[in-house]
Design a protein around this motif. Sequence first.
Motif, PDB file in Angstrom:
ATOM      1  N   LYS A 156     -11.711  60.233   0.321  1.00  0.00           N
ATOM      2  CA  LYS A 156     -11.714  60.382   1.776  1.00  0.00           C
ATOM      3  C   LYS A 156     -13.124  60.616   2.323  1.00  0.00           C
ATOM      4  N   ASN A 157     -13.973  61.287   1.529  1.00  0.00           N
ATOM      5  CA  ASN A 157     -15.326  61.646   1.979  1.00  0.00           C
ATOM      6  C   ASN A 157     -16.414  60.768   1.376  1.00  0.00           C
ATOM      7  N   ASP A 158     -16.030  59.569   0.954  1.00  0.00           N
ATOM      8  CA  ASP A 158     -16.991  58.547   0.533  1.00  0.00           C
ATOM      9  C   ASP A 158     -17.826  58.946  -0.683  1.00  0.00           C
ATOM     10  N   TYR A 159     -17.177  59.593  -1.664  1.00  0.00           N
ATOM     11  CA  TYR A 159     -17.855  59.895  -2.932  1.00  0.00           C
ATOM     12  C   TYR A 159     -17.747  58.696  -3.861  1.00  0.00           C
ATOM     13  N   PRO A 160     -18.753  58.431  -4.709  1.00  0.00           N
ATOM     14  CA  PRO A 160     -18.651  57.331  -5.678  1.00  0.00           C
ATOM     15  C   PRO A 160     -17.536  57.632  -6.689  1.00  0.00           C
ATOM     16  N   HIS A 267     -24.847  69.890  -0.367  1.00  0.00           N
ATOM     17  CA  HIS A 267     -24.386  69.842   1.019  1.00  0.00           C
ATOM     18  C   HIS A 267     -24.302  68.372   1.418  1.00  0.00           C
ATOM     19  N   SER A 268     -23.082  67.888   1.702  1.00  0.00           N
ATOM     20  CA  SER A 268     -22.824  66.439   1.881  1.00  0.00           C
ATOM     21  C   SER A 268     -23.350  65.699   0.645  1.00  0.00           C
ATOM     22  N   LEU A 269     -22.860  66.141  -0.493  1.00  0.00           N
ATOM     23  CA  LEU A 269     -23.328  65.651  -1.798  1.00  0.00           C
ATOM     24  C   LEU A 269     -23.011  64.177  -2.023  1.00  0.00           C
ATOM     25  N   ASN A 270     -22.063  63.667  -1.256  1.00  0.00           N
ATOM     26  CA  ASN A 270     -21.685  62.246  -1.408  1.00  0.00           C
ATOM     27  C   ASN A 270     -22.882  61.318  -1.174  1.00  0.00           C
ATOM     28  N   SER A 271     -23.704  61.633  -0.163  1.00  0.00           N
ATOM     29  CA  SER A 271     -24.854  60.767   0.134  1.00  0.00           C
ATOM     30  C   SER A 271     -25.905  60.837  -0.976  1.00  0.00           C
ATOM     31  N   ASP A 272     -26.037  62.021  -1.620  1.00  0.00           N
ATOM     32  CA  ASP A 272     -26.988  62.163  -2.742  1.00  0.00           C
ATOM     33  C   ASP A 272     -26.528  61.341  -3.944  1.00  0.00           C
ATOM     34  N   LEU A 273     -25.227  61.420  -4.259  1.00  0.00           N
ATOM     35  CA  LEU A 273     -24.701  60.671  -5.412  1.00  0.00           C
ATOM     36  C   LEU A 273     -24.720  59.163  -5.146  1.00  0.00           C
ATOM     37  N   GLN A 274     -24.469  58.780  -3.903  1.00  0.00           N
ATOM     38  CA  GLN A 274     -24.531  57.349  -3.551  1.00  0.00           C
ATOM     39  C   GLN A 274     -25.957  56.823  -3.744  1.00  0.00           C
ATOM     40  N   ALA A 275     -26.945  57.609  -3.287  1.00  0.00           N
ATOM     41  CA  ALA A 275     -28.338  57.179  -3.427  1.00  0.00           C
ATOM     42  C   ALA A 275     -28.773  57.159  -4.887  1.00  0.00           C
ATOM     43  N   LEU A 276     -28.218  58.092  -5.693  1.00  0.00           N
ATOM     44  CA  LEU A 276     -28.541  58.139  -7.128  1.00  0.00           C
ATOM     45  C   LEU A 276     -27.778  57.068  -7.926  1.00  0.00           C
ATOM     46  N   GLU A 277     -26.744  56.494  -7.241  1.00  0.00           N
ATOM     47  CA  GLU A 277     -25.867  55.503  -7.877  1.00  0.00           C
ATOM     48  C   GLU A 277     -25.263  56.090  -9.155  1.00  0.00           C
ATOM     49  N   MET A 278     -24.726  57.320  -8.979  1.00  0.00           N
ATOM     50  CA  MET A 278     -24.119  58.030 -10.113  1.00  0.00           C
ATOM     51  C   MET A 278     -22.730  58.551  -9.735  1.00  0.00           C
TER      52      MET A 278
END
Length: 714
Positions: A156-160, A267-278
């Motif tokens: 729902k929150n766009d996590y990889p 904090h809004s970790l989804n964007s960090d993981l998306q950028a890390l592609e992990m």
Amino acid sequence: QEKSCRLSAALLGEDSEISHDQLYELLKYAALGKCHNAAQPSWCRIYHQSHLAGVVVVVLHEMSQLHFYRFYLQFKHLRRVFRHRFTLTPSANFPVSLYGEGTNLKPQSTAQGLTSTSSECIAKSSDLQCDPIIRRYGEKKQGLTNYTLTLEEQKKNDYPIKDSPGCKGYISTECDQQRTDSSPLFGLDCEMCLTAKGNEVTRVSLVDAQGQCLLNELVKPESTVVNYRTRFSGITKKMLLPVKTRLSDIQTRLKKMLPHDAVLVGHSLNSDLQALEMIHPSVIDTSLLFARSEGRRFKLKFLAKAVLGKEIQCEQKLGHDPTEDARAALELAQFFIEQGPAKVVAELNLEMLLTAEKLAEVSQNKAALQPQGCGFQEQLNEPPRSSKPCFLDCLQVTGQKPLLLGRQGLDSSGLCQSNLSTSNKQILQRALEGVPLSTFSIIQFSLGPEYIASHLHAGLHEKVRSKLTDMLTIYAGPFEENFCVKSVKKEFGRCGPIQSLTVVTETFQPYVCIQYEVLEAAQLAVESLNGAEVAGSCIKVQRPVTAAMLDCNVLIKELELDVENEGVIYVAGLKKSLTETDLQEEFSQLKDLETLFLPRDLQSGKHRNCCFLKFQKSQSAVDALEAINGWTVKGSELRSRNALASGHLWRWIWQMNHSNGNQGEHIFFEKMEQLSDSEQDLRKKVKKLDHHIKKLYRSLQNNTLCVVLFPGVN
């Protein structure tokens, strides 16, 4: 075992004077803990502040240190129970210096005020159930696994997510072990820039559960940079020029660093993981943990300040610091897990805090838009106001309504006129009902306007000064006609610093009148030299015989038993050439010695021929007394006894002795008769006041910080 709160403030001698700012520090930290930028006071320490049941400040209106020592015997409970005593420096505006400026609080002068406090508590409990955090997690404190995002929440929150269409080519951390409540937490934060490909990582930070930085690396993007976003990322073209590290290197390092049961926090970790592609299966997202209604989220900067009392992402810095942000997110998660949802909601009241912060910003912006020189204070030609914020407002914002009771108004503009319909007895009754319902209370008692007139205060000052002078004075003799004054001064000087020595010639044989600088010296002279042979004569040593001195022995005994003098001894006969280091070395063999205080002349700065030793245990002080009497240090024989005057009293005696005793004498001697008539009533009033404090103190819960203030008349 429940931790108990402790206040540590082992100040002795010259350090026993504190400013109103230091008192403000103590009360603010006791009231707010680490929230709202509150920090441990600089001059003392509160242990286990989170276990503090409450703070109670008792203000004895227009009473000062003068009253405390004039009616020392009447303040029986106060002097026996309160272990820490300090002299406060004067303050132009006492309420502002006490709890800050800008409050709209008014004292509750009716019983109705207390009823509303208890009804508010019930209302607050029902509001708790409606809070988004409580709706999501319940009130009960739980382990960290209850706060990790479920697979559905991640989607729902766009996590990889593994095998999802948008995550082709993403690398898994392979942390697939079962999580438990003792699994390790790691804080993660990335800074990104805009490239032809989209958002790409330019910096990565990882911190462990202790906040230690494990990784803080610049990363070179694969595609051409379109916008470095320097204002937020802090990254510039120049910084990335020498960088060789690529995204694949960071992915490999993170895989190696993270244990198989690691929980990532951000904090809004989804964007960090998306950028890390992990892809990582177990995450705590603080933007979702501190839940809000209607899908809104608190910013990390706000949460860090409101919850942790930390300023991050400061405007003075160029861009965000990812290590600072990762650590803040980690600490927020740890705070939430440790405190539990109910405590987070009840104590922080984040929505109200955010509203207050926005209102403050609006008022600041309005002030900034005002033309210079048009301020109301400037029109009145007044100095600018103190910028000290009122922490009682912070308590109100968090839903913890402070209790203010008293005859006088306690608002920040100063003390209002008396409301004579409210007696101390009524105030006590309301306090006994209201204090248990409040985390911060200010209770103000007063002797009444008839006892605080300026001429009565002046007369009281003269009586205390006169009695102290008599207690510091001894008469010794008789001596032979042509006795050696120098040898007498030398012998009596071994008891402590002498302020003055005069020869009394009105008697058949000469006597000497000696005034000492410290009470202990005068008492030591009476105890050790009465009946001794001095300058070839067997002499008698005694204090002046006056009506005021008839209770001197009782007063000396009570001062000796005072809690502040527990474990403290006085040592005289020191050579002035001895330094503090010499004395530390000399007394190092004494068991449990905690502090050595060497009194100094407050004008010249030179130290006296005496010192005070404070011991951790009372028995060690008793043993030291036996050991020291008769000791010889560099050819000087020492004399010692139990301490009588704590540091703040020593300083106060010195100031009284060096003030002009004749100043305004005509005023208070004209009124002495009136003072004598009212003093008997005053003693009864003070005794009753002490009883009120005793009753209030005994009603307090364990782990309550209680402060009694004598603010004085100015």
